[in-house]
Design an enzyme around this catalytic site. Structure first.
Site, PDB file in Angstrom:
ATOM      1  N   TYR A 175      16.392  16.969 -18.942  1.00  0.00           N
ATOM      2  CA  TYR A 175      15.332  16.657 -17.851  1.00  0.00           C
ATOM      3  C   TYR A 175      14.492  17.812 -17.620  1.00  0.00           C
ATOM      4  O   TYR A 175      13.163  17.575 -17.629  1.00  0.00           O
ATOM      5  CB  TYR A 175      16.166  16.338 -16.649  1.00  0.00           C
ATOM      6  CG  TYR A 175      15.316  15.941 -15.449  1.00  0.00           C
ATOM      7  CD1 TYR A 175      14.694  14.647 -15.269  1.00  0.00           C
ATOM      8  CD2 TYR A 175      15.314  16.837 -14.371  1.00  0.00           C
ATOM      9  CE1 TYR A 175      14.047  14.307 -14.133  1.00  0.00           C
ATOM     10  CE2 TYR A 175      14.763  16.763 -13.272  1.00  0.00           C
ATOM     11  CZ  TYR A 175      13.860  15.570 -13.051  1.00  0.00           C
ATOM     12  OH  TYR A 175      13.052  15.251 -11.950  1.00  0.00           O
ATOM     13  N   SER A 180       9.117  18.985 -11.223  1.00  0.00           N
ATOM     14  CA  SER A 180      10.263  19.333 -10.687  1.00  0.00           C
ATOM     15  C   SER A 180      10.656  20.624 -10.374  1.00  0.00           C
ATOM     16  O   SER A 180      10.085  21.491 -11.292  1.00  0.00           O
ATOM     17  CB  SER A 180      11.465  18.596 -11.504  1.00  0.00           C
ATOM     18  OG  SER A 180      12.824  19.065 -10.665  1.00  0.00           O
TER      19      SER A 180
HETATM   20  P1  NAP Z   1      13.775   6.792  -8.727  1.00  0.00           P
HETATM   21  O1  NAP Z   1      13.817   6.462  -7.201  1.00  0.00           O
HETATM   22  O2  NAP Z   1      14.426   7.104  -9.846  1.00  0.00           O
HETATM   23  O3  NAP Z   1      12.285   6.000  -9.301  1.00  0.00           O
HETATM   24  C1  NAP Z   1      11.843   6.065 -10.367  1.00  0.00           C
HETATM   25  C2  NAP Z   1      10.841   5.159 -10.877  1.00  0.00           C
HETATM   26  O4  NAP Z   1      10.418   5.422 -12.267  1.00  0.00           O
HETATM   27  C3  NAP Z   1      10.916   3.632 -10.711  1.00  0.00           C
HETATM   28  O5  NAP Z   1       9.611   3.050  -9.795  1.00  0.00           O
HETATM   29  C4  NAP Z   1      11.168   3.147 -12.024  1.00  0.00           C
HETATM   30  O6  NAP Z   1      10.598   1.740 -12.270  1.00  0.00           O
HETATM   31  C5  NAP Z   1      10.012   4.003 -12.945  1.00  0.00           C
HETATM   32  N1  NAP Z   1      10.526   4.069 -14.172  1.00  0.00           N
HETATM   33  C6  NAP Z   1      11.774   4.501 -14.628  1.00  0.00           C
HETATM   34  N2  NAP Z   1      11.625   4.533 -15.783  1.00  0.00           N
HETATM   35  C7  NAP Z   1      10.591   4.064 -16.371  1.00  0.00           C
HETATM   36  C8  NAP Z   1      10.017   3.624 -17.718  1.00  0.00           C
HETATM   37  N3  NAP Z   1      10.669   3.863 -18.915  1.00  0.00           N
HETATM   38  N4  NAP Z   1       8.610   3.054 -17.654  1.00  0.00           N
HETATM   39  C9  NAP Z   1       8.219   2.900 -16.267  1.00  0.00           C
HETATM   40  N5  NAP Z   1       8.596   3.192 -15.116  1.00  0.00           N
HETATM   41  C10 NAP Z   1       9.758   3.594 -15.238  1.00  0.00           C
HETATM   42  O7  NAP Z   1      12.760   8.434  -8.797  1.00  0.00           O
HETATM   43  P2  NAP Z   1      12.363   9.399  -7.774  1.00  0.00           P
HETATM   44  O8  NAP Z   1      13.735  10.097  -7.451  1.00  0.00           O
HETATM   45  O9  NAP Z   1      11.513   8.805  -6.502  1.00  0.00           O
HETATM   46  O10 NAP Z   1      11.460  10.204  -8.607  1.00  0.00           O
HETATM   47  C11 NAP Z   1      10.276  10.215  -8.618  1.00  0.00           C
HETATM   48  C12 NAP Z   1       9.434  11.543  -9.117  1.00  0.00           C
HETATM   49  O11 NAP Z   1      10.034  12.731  -8.629  1.00  0.00           O
HETATM   50  C13 NAP Z   1      10.104  11.405 -10.561  1.00  0.00           C
HETATM   51  O12 NAP Z   1       8.859  12.118 -11.489  1.00  0.00           O
HETATM   52  C14 NAP Z   1      11.186  12.544 -10.575  1.00  0.00           C
HETATM   53  O13 NAP Z   1      11.272  13.232 -11.927  1.00  0.00           O
HETATM   54  C15 NAP Z   1      10.408  13.474  -9.559  1.00  0.00           C
HETATM   55  N6  NAP Z   1      11.489  14.350  -8.884  1.00  0.00           N
HETATM   56  C16 NAP Z   1      12.443  13.494  -8.097  1.00  0.00           C
HETATM   57  C17 NAP Z   1      13.564  14.420  -7.282  1.00  0.00           C
HETATM   58  C18 NAP Z   1      14.499  13.625  -6.528  1.00  0.00           C
HETATM   59  O14 NAP Z   1      15.387  14.474  -5.817  1.00  0.00           O
HETATM   60  N7  NAP Z   1      14.210  12.716  -6.142  1.00  0.00           N
HETATM   61  C19 NAP Z   1      13.340  15.701  -7.506  1.00  0.00           C
HETATM   62  C20 NAP Z   1      12.650  16.344  -8.258  1.00  0.00           C
HETATM   63  C21 NAP Z   1      11.547  15.695  -9.209  1.00  0.00           C
HETATM   64  P3  NAP Z   1      11.607   0.402 -12.161  1.00  0.00           P
HETATM   65  O15 NAP Z   1      12.460   0.866 -11.084  1.00  0.00           O
HETATM   66  O16 NAP Z   1      10.635  -0.441 -11.607  1.00  0.00           O
HETATM   67  O17 NAP Z   1      12.173   0.628 -13.448  1.00  0.00           O
END
Ligand code: NAP
Length: 254
Positions: free
Chosen positions: A161, A148
């Site tokens: 985080y 991130s």
């Molecule tokens: P998201 O929509 O919240 O989805 C999170 C995913 O991780 C879901 O598929 C969830 O699975 C899975 N997950 C969460 N806890 C878990 C656990 N204990 N065991 C297994 N799977 C788990 O996330 P996102 O926003 O798309 O982010 C994806 C990545 O990008 C992450 O690494 C996040 O830190 C990074 N990121 C995101 C942003 C942003 O603005 N969105 C910014 C910077 C970095 P289930 O739903 O099946 O439980």
């Protein structure tokens, strides 16, 4: 010719958001994709359905990655599926995407339990998954850790985080050196604010504020991140390892 034809990929947390976008993009490039989920089985099946509609190949694998035992089960299921689909358990690409996002929490309010949750899901799990994936990975393999931009821009209420995501970059750095001799690359891709479909991205005032962080004055779309990951996963990125690729849309330019 699809550039990932004949490759296999595991994308953790691909039941929604950025992980789904990455899974779809890798499948469009020709990879057979293992779509991983924890609680979102229906979402993972939806990702597979979308991939199939787009002419790609995918299957689901489940497991909460906060438990080491569940990671072991995940890999047993993964290997079985890979053998069924390809005749071998070879895994070419791992995308460590699953993460606990949590809520903004000021440093003084972070409990030991909350800190443990961030570190367990966001740092320990990617480590253990990479360790296990490397047993299946041939020369030319790729590990992409989703980090991130927040690791490089202070935001006190995201300290726990950010700490867990900094650990991901350390995983990238040290593992990259360790597996380079095997012809495997390890990199981080660091998104900025990216529309993952969560309700907050339908609030115009919030979106406008988040968009203002990017030099391009918009929030990221999952495709913005998926396209970068697809490049890093491809042969074209063979000379890049141990790097943190900024995919924040210029959010750190000041
Ligand atoms: P998201 O929509 O919240 O989805 C999170 C995913 O991780 C879901 O598929 C969830 O699975 C899975 N997950 C969460 N806890 C878990 C656990 N204990 N065991 C297994 N799977 C788990 O996330 P996102 O926003 O798309 O982010 C994806 C990545 O990008 C992450 O690494 C996040 O830190 C990074 N990121 C995101 C942003 C942003 O603005 N969105 C910014 C910077 C970095 P289930 O739903 O099946 O439980």
């Amino acid at each position: 010719m699809q550039r990932l034809a004949g490759r296999t990929a595991l994308v953790t947390g691909a039941s929604r958001g950025i992980g789904r976008g990455i899974a779809r993009r890798l499948a469009r490039d020709g990879a057979l994709v293992a779509v991983h989920y924890a609680s979102g089985e229906a979402g993972a099946k939806e990702t597979v359905a979308q991939i199939n509609e787009e002419g790609g190949q995918a299957f689901t694998v489940g497991g909460d990655v906060s438990e080491a035992g569940r990671i072991a089960e995940l890999f047993t299921a993964l290997e079985e599926e890979l053998r069924q689909h390809t005749g071998s358990a070879t895994l070419h690409i791992l995308v460590n995407n699953a993460a606990y996002g949590g809520r903004p929490t000021l440093p003084e309010d972070v409990t030991p339990e909350l800190l443990d949750r961030y570190l367990t899901v966001n740092a320990r799990a990617p480590f253990l998954i990479a360790q296990r994936a490397l047993e299946l990975m041939p020369s030319g393999g790729r590990i992409v850790n989703i980090s991130s931009g927040i690791t490089r821009s202070a935001q006190p209420d995201m300290i726990a985080y950010a700490l867990s995501k900094s650990a991901v970059d350390q995983l990238t750095l040290h593992l990259a050196r360790h597996v380079a001799g095997r012809g495997i690359t390890v990199n981080s891709v660091a998104p900025g604010r990216t529309d993952n479909g969560s309700p907050v991205f339908s609030q115009p005032a919030v979106v406008e504020r988040m968009a203002g962080l990017s030099a391009f004055n918009r929030v990221g779309q999952v495709e913005d991140i998926a396209d970068v990951v697809a490049f890093i996963a491809s042969d074209d990125a063979r000379w890049i390892t141990g790097s943190v690729i900024d995919a924040t849309g210029g959010s750190l330019l000041g």
